[in-house]
Structures are given as C-alpha cells and as structure tokens.
Design an enzyme around this catalytic site. Structure first.
Site, PDB file in Angstrom:
ATOM      1  N   CYS A   2       2.320  80.018  46.530  1.00 41.92           N
ATOM      2  CA  CYS A   2       1.499  79.133  47.349  1.00 41.92           C
ATOM      3  C   CYS A   2       0.653  79.986  48.281  1.00 41.92           C
ATOM      4  O   CYS A   2       1.154  80.920  48.896  1.00 41.92           O
ATOM      5  CB  CYS A   2       2.283  78.140  48.186  1.00 41.92           C
ATOM      6  SG  CYS A   2       2.881  76.756  47.237  1.00 41.92           S
ATOM      7  N   ARG A  27      -1.316  83.195  43.718  1.00 36.07           N
ATOM      8  CA  ARG A  27      -0.050  82.759  44.311  1.00 36.07           C
ATOM      9  C   ARG A  27       0.379  81.365  43.850  1.00 36.07           C
ATOM     10  O   ARG A  27       1.493  80.922  44.154  1.00 36.07           O
ATOM     11  CB  ARG A  27      -0.164  82.749  45.833  1.00 36.07           C
ATOM     12  CG  ARG A  27      -0.503  84.086  46.435  1.00 36.07           C
ATOM     13  CD  ARG A  27      -0.663  83.971  47.929  1.00 36.07           C
ATOM     14  NE  ARG A  27       0.595  83.689  48.559  1.00 36.07           N
ATOM     15  CZ  ARG A  27       1.459  84.598  48.987  1.00 36.07           C
ATOM     16  NH1 ARG A  27       1.173  85.863  48.865  1.00 36.07           N
ATOM     17  NH2 ARG A  27       2.584  84.247  49.553  1.00 36.07           N
ATOM     18  N   TRP A  75       1.989  76.189  44.133  1.00 37.50           N
ATOM     19  CA  TRP A  75       2.935  76.435  43.033  1.00 37.50           C
ATOM     20  C   TRP A  75       4.129  75.545  43.368  1.00 37.50           C
ATOM     21  O   TRP A  75       4.906  75.842  44.264  1.00 37.50           O
ATOM     22  CB  TRP A  75       3.318  77.908  43.003  1.00 37.50           C
ATOM     23  CG  TRP A  75       4.184  78.263  41.824  1.00 37.50           C
ATOM     24  CD1 TRP A  75       3.759  78.554  40.556  1.00 37.50           C
ATOM     25  CD2 TRP A  75       5.612  78.378  41.804  1.00 37.50           C
ATOM     26  NE1 TRP A  75       4.843  78.827  39.755  1.00 37.50           N
ATOM     27  CE2 TRP A  75       5.990  78.729  40.488  1.00 37.50           C
ATOM     28  CE3 TRP A  75       6.604  78.206  42.758  1.00 37.50           C
ATOM     29  CZ2 TRP A  75       7.312  78.918  40.111  1.00 37.50           C
ATOM     30  CZ3 TRP A  75       7.939  78.390  42.378  1.00 37.50           C
ATOM     31  CH2 TRP A  75       8.271  78.752  41.069  1.00 37.50           C
ATOM     32  N   ASN A  99       3.924  77.027  52.776  1.00 36.71           N
ATOM     33  CA  ASN A  99       4.402  77.879  51.693  1.00 36.71           C
ATOM     34  C   ASN A  99       5.899  78.108  51.938  1.00 36.71           C
ATOM     35  O   ASN A  99       6.265  78.613  52.992  1.00 36.71           O
ATOM     36  CB  ASN A  99       3.629  79.208  51.720  1.00 36.71           C
ATOM     37  CG  ASN A  99       4.262  80.309  50.871  1.00 36.71           C
ATOM     38  OD1 ASN A  99       4.102  81.477  51.178  1.00 36.71           O
ATOM     39  ND2 ASN A  99       4.958  79.948  49.815  1.00 36.71           N
ATOM     40  N   GLY A 100       6.730  77.700  50.996  1.00 39.62           N
ATOM     41  CA  GLY A 100       8.165  77.905  51.155  1.00 39.62           C
ATOM     42  C   GLY A 100       8.938  76.683  50.717  1.00 39.62           C
ATOM     43  O   GLY A 100       8.412  75.803  50.026  1.00 39.62           O
ATOM     44  N   GLU A 483      10.345  95.591  29.575  1.00 38.15           N
ATOM     45  CA  GLU A 483       9.093  95.276  30.284  1.00 38.15           C
ATOM     46  C   GLU A 483       8.011  94.830  29.282  1.00 38.15           C
ATOM     47  O   GLU A 483       7.241  93.899  29.555  1.00 38.15           O
ATOM     48  CB  GLU A 483       8.654  96.505  31.096  1.00 38.15           C
ATOM     49  CG  GLU A 483       7.290  96.425  31.755  1.00 38.15           C
ATOM     50  CD  GLU A 483       7.135  95.287  32.765  1.00 38.15           C
ATOM     51  OE1 GLU A 483       8.129  94.654  33.145  1.00 38.15           O
ATOM     52  OE2 GLU A 483       5.977  95.017  33.143  1.00 38.15           O
ATOM     53  N   LYS A 487       6.040  91.273  29.342  1.00 38.33           N
ATOM     54  CA  LYS A 487       4.575  91.118  29.359  1.00 38.33           C
ATOM     55  C   LYS A 487       4.127  90.144  28.273  1.00 38.33           C
ATOM     56  O   LYS A 487       3.294  89.272  28.512  1.00 38.33           O
ATOM     57  CB  LYS A 487       3.857  92.450  29.104  1.00 38.33           C
ATOM     58  CG  LYS A 487       3.713  93.449  30.209  1.00 38.33           C
ATOM     59  CD  LYS A 487       3.034  92.996  31.446  1.00 38.33           C
ATOM     60  CE  LYS A 487       4.008  92.306  32.338  1.00 38.33           C
ATOM     61  NZ  LYS A 487       4.491  92.806  33.513  1.00 38.33           N
ATOM     62  N   GLU A 490       5.161  86.527  29.164  1.00 35.20           N
ATOM     63  CA  GLU A 490       4.443  85.971  30.314  1.00 35.20           C
ATOM     64  C   GLU A 490       3.054  85.485  29.953  1.00 35.20           C
ATOM     65  O   GLU A 490       2.638  84.421  30.385  1.00 35.20           O
ATOM     66  CB  GLU A 490       4.222  87.060  31.380  1.00 35.20           C
ATOM     67  CG  GLU A 490       5.377  87.396  32.240  1.00 35.20           C
ATOM     68  CD  GLU A 490       4.992  88.450  33.267  1.00 35.20           C
ATOM     69  OE1 GLU A 490       4.964  88.125  34.453  1.00 35.20           O
ATOM     70  OE2 GLU A 490       4.726  89.620  32.883  1.00 35.20           O
ATOM     71  N   HIS A 506      24.981  94.786  16.537  1.00 35.71           N
ATOM     72  CA  HIS A 506      25.965  93.906  17.182  1.00 35.71           C
ATOM     73  C   HIS A 506      25.471  92.464  17.292  1.00 35.71           C
ATOM     74  O   HIS A 506      25.972  91.703  18.099  1.00 35.71           O
ATOM     75  CB  HIS A 506      26.338  94.454  18.556  1.00 35.71           C
ATOM     76  CG  HIS A 506      26.960  95.806  18.480  1.00 35.71           C
ATOM     77  ND1 HIS A 506      28.232  96.006  17.985  1.00 35.71           N
ATOM     78  CD2 HIS A 506      26.483  97.040  18.784  1.00 35.71           C
ATOM     79  CE1 HIS A 506      28.510  97.302  18.002  1.00 35.71           C
ATOM     80  NE2 HIS A 506      27.459  97.945  18.482  1.00 35.71           N
ATOM     81  N   LYS A 605       2.251  84.713  41.373  1.00 31.21           N
ATOM     82  CA  LYS A 605       2.617  86.062  41.833  1.00 31.21           C
ATOM     83  C   LYS A 605       3.222  85.987  43.230  1.00 31.21           C
ATOM     84  O   LYS A 605       3.130  84.953  43.882  1.00 31.21           O
ATOM     85  CB  LYS A 605       1.337  86.890  41.860  1.00 31.21           C
ATOM     86  CG  LYS A 605       1.560  88.353  41.603  1.00 31.21           C
ATOM     87  CD  LYS A 605       0.275  89.064  41.406  1.00 31.21           C
ATOM     88  CE  LYS A 605       0.508  90.538  41.270  1.00 31.21           C
ATOM     89  NZ  LYS A 605       1.145  90.897  39.998  1.00 31.21           N
TER      90      LYS A 605
HETATM   91  N1  HGA Z   1       7.725  73.377  48.649  1.00 25.95           N
HETATM   92  C1  HGA Z   1       6.293  73.179  48.710  1.00 25.95           C
HETATM   93  C2  HGA Z   1       5.566  74.499  48.776  1.00 25.95           C
HETATM   94  C3  HGA Z   1       5.780  75.278  47.522  1.00 25.95           C
HETATM   95  C4  HGA Z   1       5.592  76.759  47.634  1.00 25.95           C
HETATM   96  O1  HGA Z   1       5.483  77.369  48.689  1.00 25.95           O
HETATM   97  N2  HGA Z   1       5.567  77.433  46.486  1.00 25.95           N
HETATM   98  O2  HGA Z   1       5.513  78.807  46.515  1.00 25.95           O
HETATM   99  C5  HGA Z   1       5.812  72.342  47.543  1.00 25.95           C
HETATM  100  O3  HGA Z   1       6.510  72.186  46.533  1.00 25.95           O
HETATM  101  O4  HGA Z   1       4.702  71.848  47.642  1.00 25.95           O
END
Ligand code: HGA
Length: 610
Positions: A2, A27, A75, A99-100, A483, A487, A490, A506, A605
């Site tokens: 985010c 992000r 995100w 964000n969080g 790795e 890649k 992803e 195995h 990221k």
């Molecule tokens: N929890 C919030 C913010 C998401 C977030 O920071 N993602 O990295 C949401 O879901 O909108």
C-alpha cells in the site's frame, strides 16, 4: 505494501498526488484513490478499482481542485479489491488513508456500531476513520483526536488523517509501516517512500515508530509515542536516487536486470582494495562484533531468504562459521535457542519487510551479540534498528520481482563473509585476494551474461506453453535454482519448483515427462560430475533439459537437451553470475505470456504487512 501520499500546499495538488501514487504503485495496485479539500472547504474524493492510470484518467476529466489532500494505492488485506473498499475512507469530515493491518478491527467495529456508526466497507481501515471522527467531537484538535485513536489501535499502521473542516493541515501516524515527510518551501508532503516525492523535493524526514506528526504549510511538528515534542533529522537525497522512470526500457524489471553491472560496481565501491576487503567499510561497530562472532543466524523473506541461503554456503565454507537461515515469518513465531556469540543478520531490499522487522525486534531481546542488516534503503526501519547496516546500493528497485537487489545482496554478503574470515584469521591472503578479484571482475562478467539476452529470448518460447518447470542446482547453486523458480512463478504464473539435484530420486523424478522442462544450473565445479549423473537420470525418463554450463563442461546438445554456453567465471562468484540468465529467462517467458511483468497479479513490493 500500500502506498500513501499526502500534501499540504498552496497550489492544486491533484497532479502531485497522482504522480506520487504512480511512483508508489509497486506497493499495491488493486485500486487507488485521492481526496482533496480547498480553502473554502470544498471536498472531492475519487476512487477507482484497478491501476493508478484508471484513477489518473478519472482525475484528468474531473474538476478536482484543492491544496490539501491524501492519496492511496492499495494491496488489499481486509476486503476484496473494490471501489467501496479502496481508500481514502471517510467518516463525517474525517478522511483516512492507511497502510497496514488493524488487528483489533473486529472489536472496534462492534464498539463503533454500538455508537451508531454505519460501516460501508469490509476494510479494517474504516474503523480508524470512525474512531478519529468520534474522538474529534471532544478533542481540541485533529492531532489530539489522532493521538487518542492510535492509543486504541493494535496492529500496524502508517496512516494520514485529514479534516475537511480544517483544510490546512494533515496528521500522520506511524507504527509498523514506513512514513517519510517531504519538506518543501511553504508546502509539505507525506509518503510511504521518498521515491513518491523525488520530483517535488529532496529533503526528507523519516518518522520513527510511534511518532505522530502535524503537517501544515510551514511546519512539521513531531510527537513521539509518549506525546513529547521531538526533533527528527531532515536529510537530503541525491538526484540519482530518483528511479521513477523506465527510460529506454519496456519494463522496470528489464531496466533493473540491465542495471546490474552498475549496481554491483556501486556496491563494491570503497569496500575493496585491489586484493583485500576493507572490514571498516562495513561500519564502525562492525569490527568488534566480527572479531567475536561464532555463529550467524540469518532471517529474511522471499528473494532475500534465497540470498541468505546462498550466503550460508559461504559462511561455512569460506569463514568456517556455522550459519542458520530462516524465513522471518517462521522464526518470529517459534521458540528458538540463541547460540553463544551469535550475530543476527536480516536481509531485506526495502528494510521495511514486516515479518523481518518483527523478527529483528524479537531477536534483540534474545541475547544475540549483535544485529546487522543487509539492506538497500538507507533510513529504513531495519537500518535504523540494527547495530550496523551493510548497504547494497542497488538503487531504487521498482519491479515487484527482485533482481538487482538480489545480486547486490549476494555481493554484499560475500564481502561480509570474507571480512569475517579475515578478522578471525580463517582465510589465507591468497584466498582473500582470489575472492576480491572475482568480485572486481563481476560487473564486466554480468555484462557478458546480459549479452545472452537474445539467445534466452529464443529459448523462452519453449517454456511459455508449459504448466510447470523444474530448476535444479547443487551446493550454492541450489538456492540460485530456488530463486530462478521464484522469478518464473512470480511473473509468468508458471508453476515452478527447485530441487537440489541429488534429491530428484527421492520423489520429484516421478514428475518428469516431455511436458516438464528441467533447467539445470551446471557451472564447472566439484559437483559437476555428480550433477551429470542427475541429468542422466532425467534424460533416461524422457525429460526435456536446458543446461546452463561452461564451454568445456563436456555436455553435448541432443534432441532432448539444449546447452546454453556460459563464459567461465570464478567458482565463488558464479552463483551471482548464473542468476542473470535465470532472470532473463523468467522475463522473456512472461513477455510471451503477456503478463504484467512489473506488477504481477496478487503481489506487491515492500511487504509491510504480516
Ligand atoms: N488493511 C488495509 C490496508 C492494506 C495494506 O496496507 N496493504 O499493504 C486494506 O486492506 O485496505
């Protein structure tokens, strides 16, 4: 994850917010939104599902005007990606971006519902908006309302609050998610990463854990977790740190793969003489600790974990120091035993990886003799909270799939191992010289590896229609195979797995058929003959092989075996060198598949949430 931006300015800031979000899109890119208010308290919010360009188009055709505002690119953690769940969230006059994760959101939701608030989204964030609105009713200021709100929050947040009734200030709080304040002249800004604002200002202040700041046109007042007014340093970033543009490249990932020779030169600069590693360059506190280390514990996630796994071979084979490597999200939730004189090393591109940071904080209470980080972002939480940091100097990495951060982490770790071995007199001068000269030669060798781009592009067509791919390596090339698989997964969405080649018998040999390409990383080293036997085991079962090896390795191309000839490089730095063709392979397969290379689905990221 985010991205947050904010601005308090005496000009229309809509474009600044949108450009900031574009730069922060790495992000998160589920949805995006901005809200602005002008001096007459006219308020506008625009949100769109999808990428920032959807929001930018909507903003361009709107009449959105305001000098104070906030923006967010999401995100999702709580609630599906949708317009109602996208930020900013509002409650009365209060607007919030976050964000969080608010861990006690359920309890707070019930409390707020009892107070009469109606929730329109499924997000945890909406509780912050309603809580601030509730506290604002009795608080003397928005600052006080935010302080009272954060006291009730459990979890992680970087959050900005705006009151449309008080349009010349923003309040920003940081606990567990990164926040910087960009200082302008008669205007100030907020972002999750300075990159968002590098086209506006180069002067930044990093908030510390628990800080809450009040931002107006001319002032930035910071208060720590106990509510005390505190000063935080303002630092100047250089123009080169602005990596917000792709330049001549089609994707950031491609640009970053091709930047590796330069990134490596920068990483090595000032840390090596012609034939020795300069231990002091690791940091003033480093030498004492390195003299005494008897064990190394590495903690990291994702690509950085793979760098740690590679370094483990080096710690034990070059320095003779035992080394354990663990995924941060596991380490932080299990009971572990701290070995005597153990050094804890975290590895992270962003320095904000939530699990790694939490593991570091836990480990600091558990008797490690020192904590250091290998990190790419100066001023990040891991750097600030460690005893010393050995910086990778890769420059900003925007592509979600990490490339130059990984190879510079490896070079940094190899220098660290060599310095450790030297401090403890566990390495001969000749061996130290060999490693140092191999490192000096590396940037040019990576240029040779990049010259294989066309050949690898041709090879990529064989993979694009496959559902699965297997990567094999032995010794320190096993984590390189891991790795490589990461890649490919992803960015091309092809299921890929890596095996230490000796493990095939195995179980995984059962998977081999003509639809399963098997990529083998086969440099000329002591394990080559063993690896050849593993390759024969695959051939005997009709597998399709792609062998990356040196000219004189003795492999012959056949109808079910393609050989990709690699220049000969020193065995010690070969893991770094062999990473590059693997990155190119993943990139070209993704191009053929038409995926979103820089912003692959479901990912983001700088993983600042658990
Ligand atoms: N929890 C919030 C913010 C998401 C977030 O920071 N993602 O990295 C949401 O879901 O909108």
């Amino acid at each position: 994850m985010c991205g947050i931006v904010g601005a308090v300015a005496q000009r229309n800031i809509a474009d600044i917010l949108v450009e900031g979000l574009r730069r922060l899109e790495y992000r998160g890119y589920d949805s995006a939104g901005i809200a602005v208010v002008d001096l007459h308290k006219n308020y506008t919010r625009i949100r769109r599902i999808g990428k920032v360009r959807e929001l930018a188009n909507a903003v361009a055709t709107s009449n959105l005007i305001g000098g104070t505002g906030v923006g967010h690119t999401r995100w999702a953690t709580h609630g599906v990606p949708s317009e109602v769940n996208s930020h900013p969230h509002i409650s009365g006059d209060i607007t919030i971006v976050h964000n969080g994760i608010i861990e006690n959101h359920q309890a707070l939701r019930s409390l707020l519902q009892d107070r009469g608030y109606t929730f329109v989204s499924q997000t945890d964030t909406e509780v912050i908006a309603h809580l601030v609105e509730w506290e604002r009713r009795t608080a003397t200021s928005l600052l006080e309302a935010v302080q009272k709100t954060t006291a009730q929050l459990q979890g992680a947040y970087g959050a900005v609050a705006m009151d449309s009734n008080d349009p010349e200030r923003l309040i920003v709080a940081r606990s567990g998610s990164p926040i910087v304040i960009g200082h302008g002249i008669g205007e100030n800004f907020i972002a999750s990463d300075p990159l968002a604002l590098l086209n506006i200002t180069r002067r930044f202040m990093y908030l510390e854990e628990g800080d809450i700041a009040e931002i107006t046109y001319d002032n930035v007042n910071v208060f720590d977790a106990s509510g005390q007014h505190v000063e935080r340093a303002v630092i100047e970033l250089h123009a080169q740190q602005d990596a917000g543009e792709k330049g001549k490249y089609r994707h950031f990932m491609q640009k970053e793969v091709f930047e590796q020779p330069t990134a490596l030169r920068n990483t090595l600069e000032g840390r090596l003489t012609h034939d020795a590693v300069i231990t002091e360059s690791i940091g003033v506190n480093a030498v004492d600790i390195l003299n005494k280390v008897e064990h190394v514990q590495i903690i990291a996630c994702g690509t950085s974990f793979n760098a740690g796994m590679t370094a483990r071979y080096w710690f034990e084979s070059i320095a003779g120091i035992s080394c354990d490597v663990e995924i941060a999200s596991e380490f932080r939730y299990r009971k572990f035993v701290t070995r005597p004189n153990s050094l804890l090393i975290t590895i992270s591109q962003s320095g904000e990886t939530a699990d790694t940071l939490a593991a570091l904080r836990l480990a600091k209470k558990c008797g490690y003799m020192g904590v250091m980080t290998v990190c790419n972002v100066a001023g990040s939480s891991l750097v600030r909270e460690s005893d010393f940091a050995f910086m990778t100097r890769a420059g900003a990495e925007i592509g979600v799939a990490s490339t130059k951060a990984f190879t510079t982490q490896l070079a940094t770790l190899l220098m660290l191992v060599t310095a450790l071995a030297k401090q403890q007199k566990r390495i001969s001068k000749a061996k130290e010289k060999e490693i140092v000269q191999a490192l000096h030669a590396l940037p040019e060798q990576i240029e040779q590896a990049l010259a294989l781009d066309k050949d690898i592009k041709a090879l990529a067509t064989d993979f694009a229609d496959k559902q699965h791919t297997l990567f094999l390596g032995r010794g320190e090339f096993y984590p390189i195979a891991v790795e490589a698989a990461l890649k490919l997964k992803e960015i091309s969405y092809i299921h890929a797995e890596a095996y230490a080649a000796g493990e095939l018998k195995h179980g995984p040999l059962a998977l081999i058929d003509a639809d399963m390409p098997v990529v083998v990383i086969a440099p000329g080293n002591d394990l080559l003959e063993k690896l050849k036997s593993n390759i024969e085991e695959v051939r005997a079962r009709g597998g399709l092989l792609y062998v990356f090896s040196e000219q004189k390795s003795g492999f012959e191309a056949a109808h079910n075996m393609k050989i990709i000839r690699m220049p000969k490089v020193n065995e010690i730095t070969a893991p770094i060198f062999y990473t590059v063709p693997m990155q190119l392979l993943a990139y070209h397969v993704a191009l053929i598949k038409g995926t979103d290379v820089d912003q692959p689905r479901n990912l983001a990221k700088a993983v600042t949430v658990e």
